[in-house]
Structures are given as C-alpha cells and as structure tokens.
Write an enzyme that holds these catalytic residues in place. Structure first.
Site, PDB file in Angstrom:
ATOM      1  NE  ARG A  59     -33.800 -31.766   3.317  1.00  0.00           N
ATOM      2  CZ  ARG A  59     -34.563 -32.600   2.608  1.00  0.00           C
ATOM      3  NH1 ARG A  59     -34.263 -33.882   2.533  1.00  0.00           N
ATOM      4  NH2 ARG A  59     -35.636 -32.154   1.986  1.00  0.00           N
ATOM      5  CG  HIS A  62     -28.166 -38.303   6.969  1.00  0.00           C
ATOM      6  ND1 HIS A  62     -28.845 -37.453   6.127  1.00  0.00           N
ATOM      7  CD2 HIS A  62     -29.081 -38.730   7.868  1.00  0.00           C
ATOM      8  CE1 HIS A  62     -30.113 -37.374   6.509  1.00  0.00           C
ATOM      9  NE2 HIS A  62     -30.283 -38.150   7.560  1.00  0.00           N
ATOM     10  CE  LYS A  72     -22.724 -36.945   2.731  1.00  0.00           C
ATOM     11  NZ  LYS A  72     -23.734 -36.718   3.765  1.00  0.00           N
ATOM     12  CE1 TYR A 132     -26.262 -32.887   1.063  1.00  0.00           C
ATOM     13  CE2 TYR A 132     -27.851 -32.557  -0.703  1.00  0.00           C
ATOM     14  CZ  TYR A 132     -27.542 -32.592   0.647  1.00  0.00           C
ATOM     15  OH  TYR A 132     -28.522 -32.334   1.565  1.00  0.00           O
ATOM     16  CG  ASP A 168     -32.799 -37.652   9.690  1.00  0.00           C
ATOM     17  OD1 ASP A 168     -32.153 -38.687   9.418  1.00  0.00           O
ATOM     18  OD2 ASP A 168     -32.867 -36.679   8.921  1.00  0.00           O
TER      19      ASP A 168
END
Length: 190
Positions: A59, A62, A72, A132, A168
């Site tokens: 993932r 980003h 974050k 998160y 992605d």
C-alpha cells in the site's frame, strides 16, 4: 511513551511503555502533552484503519499535497508490516532519503510521520491491520503518491508484491515533475 529520533529529520519511532500485571498490559498510544513537548502534531480529526489479507500486499507510497498535507501516527495492531517513509520536503537536509521500520502487533511500535513525507508499507504477515491517526481529512483532489519501485529511490521491499492497487502502480516517476514536492519552511508545495 518513548520518542526515538530516526535517520530522517522529524520522523519519530514511538515506543509504548507497557504497564504489565496478571491481566496483561495497559499502555497509552497517544498523549497530547507528550506529543506537544516534542513539537509534534496533536490534532487528529481523522482515524482510519486498513486490513490486508495477504502477506506481500503493498500500500502506498501516499501523501496529500498542500493545502491538505497530513501528519500521521501509524501503528500495526495485527500482524506485521514493513513501513517506509520518504522525505519529499525540498528544503529538508534529508530530502529524497527514505527509511524503513518494522511495525507489528508484537513490538507495538508506532511511527510519527509529519507533513511532507510519502508513506507506504508492505505486509509481512497475512491478516495485517494498521491504524492511523491523521491530522487532515482525506481530500481526493490532493491525494498523490510515489510508485513503490520508482528508480529515484531504489527501495528494496522484502517480499514479492502479491497485491497492489492499479492506482499505486500508475504513479509517475518522482523525477518527472516538481509538483510532488513539499517545503518545510512555507508549508506550500512547489
């Protein structure tokens, strides 16, 4: 909590301090006063979770562009991940450098990621869950990313990629345009 500086400016590995007894343990995962003492973000209006069923899932990487850049606090609550952050702040002494961190439900580590960093991870186990705390609401028009195998960084992921989104896979090379860069001084992208 213990805050450990890293090789990247403004990134902190946060280690929980466990109070153990015969029932198990108790630990704080966030404290406004302690985060403020380190000059870290203390306002997290968005809390999110991701679940990845297969080991090797990737993932990221980003980030949100200004004016919606986000800090974050990331923690793996089930399984294990290899978390990677890249400094994309033009005026940072660690600009374009990256670092990896193993986060797992066993080690309990958290990663504080300030504005101006790209973030992603690969699951090291099946059934990995990641929580998160995010300082800004998600804005699709500001969402951007860096492809996991972008030659500008040469990140060596530990496992073959088993799952990844089409989005992605489609991020352009980082070196193809300056619009993906964030400045630490002004907080504005250039």
């Amino acid at each position: 909590m213990e805050f450990h500086s890293t090789k990247l400016r403004d990134i902190y590995l946060v280690q929980l301090e466990l109070a153990r007894d015969n029932r198990g343990f108790f630990a704080r995962t966030f404290c406004t006063e302690e985060f403020a003492a380190y000059g870290l973000e203390t306002n997290y209006p968005q809390h999110s979770i991701s679940f990845s069923a297969r080991r090797g899932t990737l993932r990221g990487l980003h980030y949100q562009r200004d004016p919606h850049a986000e800090a974050k606090l990331v923690r793996c609550t089930q399984g294990a991940i290899l978390d990677v952050v890249i400094d994309i702040r033009l005026d940072s002494p660690t600009y374009r450098r990256w670092q990896e961190f193993e986060l797992s439900s066993v080690n309990g580590h958290q990663l504080y990621i300030p504005k101006g960093f790209a973030h992603g991870f690969q699951t090291l186990s099946n059934n990995a869950e990641v929580n998160y705390l995010i300082s800004t609401a998600y804005k699709p028009e500001s969402a951007h990313g860096i492809r996991y195998n972008d030659p500008a960084f040469g990140i060596s992921w530990p496992l073959p990629v088993t799952e990844i989104s089409e989005r992605d896979l489609s991020w352009p090379d980082f070196s193809s345009g300056p619009s993906t860069v964030h400045s630490t001084a002004s907080g504005l992208e250039v």
